[in-house]
Enzyme design. Structure first.
Site, short mmCIF file in Angstrom:
data_model
loop_
_atom_site.label_atom_id
_atom_site.label_comp_id
_atom_site.label_asym_id
_atom_site.label_seq_id
_atom_site.Cartn_x
_atom_site.Cartn_y
_atom_site.Cartn_z
CE LYS A 96 -3.78 -2.34 2.55
NZ LYS A 96 -4.63 -2.19 3.92
CE LYS A 108 -2.64 -4.31 10.19
NZ LYS A 108 -3.21 -3.29 9.51
P1 NAD Z 1 -15.02 -3.16 11.77
O1 NAD Z 1 -14.61 -4.19 12.91
O2 NAD Z 1 -15.55 -1.62 12.18
O3 NAD Z 1 -16.33 -4.05 11.23
C1 NAD Z 1 -16.38 -5.21 10.64
C2 NAD Z 1 -17.85 -5.41 10.08
O4 NAD Z 1 -18.03 -6.73 9.54
C3 NAD Z 1 -18.79 -5.43 11.08
O5 NAD Z 1 -20.07 -4.99 10.73
C4 NAD Z 1 -19.00 -6.97 11.31
O6 NAD Z 1 -20.26 -7.40 11.95
C5 NAD Z 1 -18.79 -7.44 10.05
N1 NAD Z 1 -18.34 -8.93 9.87
C6 NAD Z 1 -17.59 -9.58 10.67
N2 NAD Z 1 -17.29 -10.90 10.57
C7 NAD Z 1 -18.27 -11.06 9.27
C8 NAD Z 1 -18.62 -12.22 8.49
N3 NAD Z 1 -18.14 -13.54 8.90
N4 NAD Z 1 -19.45 -12.01 7.58
C9 NAD Z 1 -19.91 -10.93 7.32
N5 NAD Z 1 -19.68 -9.69 8.02
C10 NAD Z 1 -18.89 -9.85 9.18
O7 NAD Z 1 -13.93 -3.37 10.83
P2 NAD Z 1 -13.60 -2.32 9.87
O8 NAD Z 1 -12.49 -1.36 10.42
O9 NAD Z 1 -14.82 -1.65 9.14
O10 NAD Z 1 -12.57 -3.13 8.78
C11 NAD Z 1 -13.26 -4.05 7.97
C12 NAD Z 1 -12.33 -4.68 6.82
O11 NAD Z 1 -11.69 -3.47 6.30
C13 NAD Z 1 -11.22 -5.40 7.55
O12 NAD Z 1 -10.80 -6.28 6.37
C14 NAD Z 1 -9.98 -4.30 7.72
O13 NAD Z 1 -8.73 -4.81 7.57
C15 NAD Z 1 -10.19 -3.69 6.48
N6 NAD Z 1 -9.58 -2.09 6.52
C16 NAD Z 1 -10.07 -1.38 7.41
C17 NAD Z 1 -9.67 -0.11 7.39
C18 NAD Z 1 -10.15 0.96 8.32
O14 NAD Z 1 -9.67 2.23 8.36
N7 NAD Z 1 -11.14 0.83 9.26
C19 NAD Z 1 -8.42 0.21 6.70
C20 NAD Z 1 -8.09 -0.75 5.92
C21 NAD Z 1 -8.48 -1.85 5.65
#
Ligand code: NAD
Length: 416
Positions: A96, A108
């Site tokens: 990234k 990480k």
């Molecule tokens: P979060 O914990 O805020 O939300 C996760 C969501 O996914 C929740 O609604 C949860 O209920 C749902 N979820 C969990 N298990 C699931 C399943 N088995 N099937 C369907 N839904 C499911 O997490 P986030 O920060 O929104 O991150 C989500 C993804 O995005 C992750 O892969 C994370 O690595 C990636 N990501 C997030 C960020 C960020 O800034 N938040 C940055 C880069 C990547």
């Protein structure tokens, strides 16, 4: 991620890095350098729990490659954290940073714990304990942590405070994703979703689909998925389905996103309010213009890749699509914007936060958005061009763009 899933994800990341290096004319030595992090620290953290007993927690910090500059990447608090997962995530961070042309390598961290079952005080003691355990290895010019799954700005504030106490000077540039009053950046909290929105825009342009009325399906309604639903609605798109870990809500005429955001709990759960839901699997296969996996890994696989009816997939989550599925989707003409590009808005605005901390001068949200757009649109164009000119899928094109800078930096430093 389960131990096996983490190993699969690490193996497939390594495989794609190798392919990317070969395509660009780098040899086996370079692959040997980049296939694993340069450093992985395992720590055990004693935490006094509310019942008076001490519980031991295991944590990791991986630094993939620091040829370009200090390493950078989030800290994940989750019961399924494994060393392989942290390693793979640190490699993705390097990619990234390379794609966005940031002066960093990837890092990480992770701690095996379940914040949902811990009190506020226990979480604070764990966060401070983790920083004490890794303090030798991290710092504003060495390795800069940030939030990730189940860590947030409050946890960053405790970590910043602990690090500043250890070093005996105020050190906001040690960590990003802080609350605004402690030197956080405007736009950091929504940066990932804002970045995904920009990527959706670019992808829609390439497919000649207007954003107005475009049908969007989002898996996951947490930080990434929740803000994304709001941004897409604001742009005139129709969010027809969203899901959480327990199921999905679907309305082909469009969902009331603000109402769902109001009802969501702090872990992104929403379906408990709805007696009738469809499954996550059914949701992924709905006819739509844009499908955004924004939850967890390995959601689009050999089992469902040929049933996906979206025209565009934009990966907000890390690793939601397996390599086999990527191949099938590409052959079917579905435009896939890979995770290392699509969700890099978070690390880009983290970089902005670090720059602002270092210079002690703070930018407006409009300025942050403008700078973020410029970087992301440039990166999309570069990767889309490579995809067309070199006849490689978008993921391989992104990996080629992402490894180039660190491979060249390692060569110029005389490591290879
Ligand atoms: P979060 O914990 O805020 O939300 C996760 C969501 O996914 C929740 O609604 C949860 O209920 C749902 N979820 C969990 N298990 C699931 C399943 N088995 N099937 C369907 N839904 C499911 O997490 P986030 O920060 O929104 O991150 C989500 C993804 O995005 C992750 O892969 C994370 O690595 C990636 N990501 C997030 C960020 C960020 O800034 N938040 C940055 C880069 C990547």
């Amino acid at each position: 991620m389960s131990t096996n899933d983490a190993m699969d994800v690490l193996n497939s990341t390594q495989h794609t890095i190798r392919e990317a290096l070969i395509k660009m004319g780098f040899g086996e030595e370079m692959y040997e350098l980049l296939k694993e992090p340069l450093r992985v620290l395992t720590v055990r953290i004693p935490v006094r729990m509310d019942n008076g007993k001490t519980q031991m927690f295991t944590g990791y910090r991986a630094q993939h490659n620091d040829a370009v500059g200090p390493t950078k990447g989030g800290v994940r608090f989750h019961p399924d954290v494994t060393e392989d997962e942290v390693k793979a995530l640190s490699i993705w961070m390097s990619l990234k940073c390379g794609i966005a042309d940031l002066p960093y390598g990837g890092g990480k961290g992770g701690v095996i714990c379940d914040p949902r079952k811990m009190s506020f005080g226990e979480l604070e003691r764990l966060s401070r304990g983790y920083v004490r355990a890794i303090s030798q290895l991290v710092g504003p010019t060495k390795d800069i942590p940030a939030p990730d799954v189940m860590t947030n700005s409050q946890i960053m504030a405790w970590m910043f405070d602990e690090y500043s106490r250890i070093r005996e000077f105020d050190s906001p540039a040690f960590i990003t994703g802080k609350p605004i009053v402690l030197g956080g950046s405007q736009g950091r909290e929504t940066a990932t979703a804002y970045g995904v929105t920009i990527m959706i825009h670019e992808a829609l342009r390439r497919k000649n689909i207007p954003v107005e009325g475009a049908r969007v399906v989002i898996q996951g309604f947490g930080n990434a998925g929740g803000y994304l639903a709001r941004f897409m609605k604001e742009k005139g798109a129709k969010v027809i389905a969203i899901s959480d870990a327990y199921g999905a809500i679907y309305n082909e005429n469009g969902l009331d996103v603000e109402d769902l955001l109001d009802r969501r709990d702090s872990f992104g759960t929403i379906t408990k309010y709805f007696p009738q839901t469809i499954s996550n699997n059914e949701m992924l296969e709905l006819p739509c213009d844009i499908l955004v996996p924004a939850a967890i890994e390995n959601q689009i696989t050999m089992a469902n890749a040929d049933k996906i009816q979206a025209k565009i997939i934009v990966e907000a989550a890390n690793g939601p699509t397996t390599p086999e599925a990527t191949k099938i989707l590409t052959e079917r003409g579905i435009l896939l914007v890979p995770d290392v590009l699509a969700n890099s808005g978070g690390v880009i605005v983290s970089y902005f936060e670090w720059v602002q901390n270092n210079q002690g001068y703070y930018w407006s949200e409009a300025e942050v958005h403008q700078k973020l757009e410029a970087i992301l649109i440039g990166a999309f164009e570069k990767i889309y061009d490579t995809h067309l000119k070199r006849d490689v899928n978008m993921r391989l094109a992104a990996y080629m763009t992402g490894v180039r800078k660190m491979a060249e930096a390692a060569r110029l430093r005389g490591w290879i």
